[in-house]
Design a protein around this motif. Structure first.
Motif, short mmCIF file in Angstrom:
data_model
loop_
_atom_site.label_atom_id
_atom_site.label_comp_id
_atom_site.label_asym_id
_atom_site.label_seq_id
_atom_site.Cartn_x
_atom_site.Cartn_y
_atom_site.Cartn_z
N GLU A 31 -2.49 7.67 -0.82
CA GLU A 31 -2.34 6.13 -0.63
C GLU A 31 -3.43 5.55 -1.28
OE1 GLU A 31 -0.67 3.09 0.21
OE2 GLU A 31 0.10 4.58 1.53
N GLN A 32 -2.96 4.38 -1.84
CA GLN A 32 -3.98 3.68 -2.93
C GLN A 32 -4.08 2.01 -2.43
OE1 GLN A 32 -2.96 4.69 -6.82
NE2 GLN A 32 -1.52 2.97 -7.09
N SER A 33 -5.02 1.46 -2.85
CA SER A 33 -4.79 -0.11 -2.74
C SER A 33 -4.02 -0.65 -3.81
CB SER A 33 -6.40 -0.49 -3.19
OG SER A 33 -6.91 -0.28 -4.28
N GLN A 63 -16.16 -5.97 0.02
CA GLN A 63 -14.82 -5.65 -0.33
C GLN A 63 -14.53 -4.19 -0.31
OE1 GLN A 63 -14.29 -6.58 -4.54
NE2 GLN A 63 -12.05 -6.56 -4.56
N LEU A 64 -15.40 -3.27 -0.46
CA LEU A 64 -15.42 -1.94 -0.49
C LEU A 64 -14.89 -1.47 0.82
CD1 LEU A 64 -15.38 0.82 -1.56
CD2 LEU A 64 -17.86 0.81 -1.43
N GLU A 65 -15.86 -2.08 1.75
CA GLU A 65 -15.37 -1.76 3.24
C GLU A 65 -14.10 -2.27 3.70
OE1 GLU A 65 -18.66 -3.73 5.00
OE2 GLU A 65 -20.27 -1.83 4.76
N ASP A 66 -13.64 -3.45 3.01
CA ASP A 66 -12.38 -3.89 3.55
C ASP A 66 -11.25 -2.87 2.61
OD1 ASP A 66 -13.22 -5.96 4.90
OD2 ASP A 66 -13.07 -7.53 3.36
N TYR A 67 -11.46 -2.69 1.79
CA TYR A 67 -10.51 -1.57 0.99
C TYR A 67 -10.30 -0.43 1.77
CZ TYR A 67 -9.38 -4.33 -3.37
OH TYR A 67 -8.93 -5.08 -4.28
N LEU A 68 -11.53 0.34 2.06
CA LEU A 68 -11.64 1.70 2.88
C LEU A 68 -10.73 1.51 4.18
CD1 LEU A 68 -15.29 2.75 2.28
CD2 LEU A 68 -13.03 3.87 1.50
N ILE A 69 -11.17 0.33 4.83
CA ILE A 69 -10.25 0.01 6.03
C ILE A 69 -8.78 -0.03 5.94
CG2 ILE A 69 -9.93 -1.53 8.26
CD1 ILE A 69 -12.88 -1.90 7.89
N VAL A 71 -6.92 0.87 3.10
CA VAL A 71 -6.17 2.20 2.73
C VAL A 71 -6.27 3.24 3.45
CG1 VAL A 71 -6.20 3.69 0.45
CG2 VAL A 71 -6.47 1.16 0.24
N LEU A 72 -7.36 3.51 4.23
CA LEU A 72 -7.30 4.66 5.26
C LEU A 72 -6.40 4.56 6.27
CD1 LEU A 72 -11.28 5.69 5.01
CD2 LEU A 72 -9.44 7.17 4.59
N ASN A 73 -6.15 3.24 6.68
CA ASN A 73 -5.38 2.99 7.94
C ASN A 73 -3.72 3.07 7.42
OD1 ASN A 73 -7.04 2.72 10.16
ND2 ASN A 73 -7.14 0.44 9.53
N LYS A 74 -3.54 2.74 6.08
CA LYS A 74 -2.19 2.85 5.79
C LYS A 74 -1.83 4.50 5.42
CE LYS A 74 -1.60 0.71 1.73
NZ LYS A 74 -1.06 -0.34 0.80
#
Length: 106
Positions: A31-33, A63-69, A71-74
């Motif tokens: 998965e990716q952003s 922003q990094l924390e938001d991306y991690l949440i 992408v990891l959730n998806k």
């Protein structure tokens, strides 16, 4: 009702479920952003194998924390769907469901 036959079938199904879970350790979910700045790979058993972070994201912690949440959730959702479908296929194929038995396969 052949209780011994059913017990044998139950043991056989439990073994197939274990085999399926072991196989799902080798099924990778990528998965990716949307902009590909963050990529994750995990197994269908939801074990994270890799996280790749573009340097551009290192400048903005929020922003990094938001991306991690996101992408990891998806990725976890995808892995959960693959996992459930595989386990359901094994249990439905091999077992006539008895009320209350479905809890054994979770």
């Amino acid at each position: 009702m052949d209780l011994m036959g059913m017990m044998g079938k139950l043991k056989e199904t439990q073994q197939k479920i274990e085999d399926t879970k072991n196989r799902l350790d080798t099924v990778m979910i990528d998965e990716q952003s949307n902009d590909a700045l963050l990529k994750v790979t995990l197994t269908a058993n939801r074990t994270i194998k890799s996280i790749t972070i573009d340097d551009a994201l290192l400048e903005d912690k929020d922003q990094l924390e938001d991306y991690l949440i996101l992408v990891l959730n998806k990725a976890i959702e995808k892995a959960t769907n693959v996992n459930a479908a595989e386990i359901d296929a094994v249990t439905k194929m091999d077992m006539p469901m008895i009320p209350g038995m479905e809890d054994l396969f979770k």
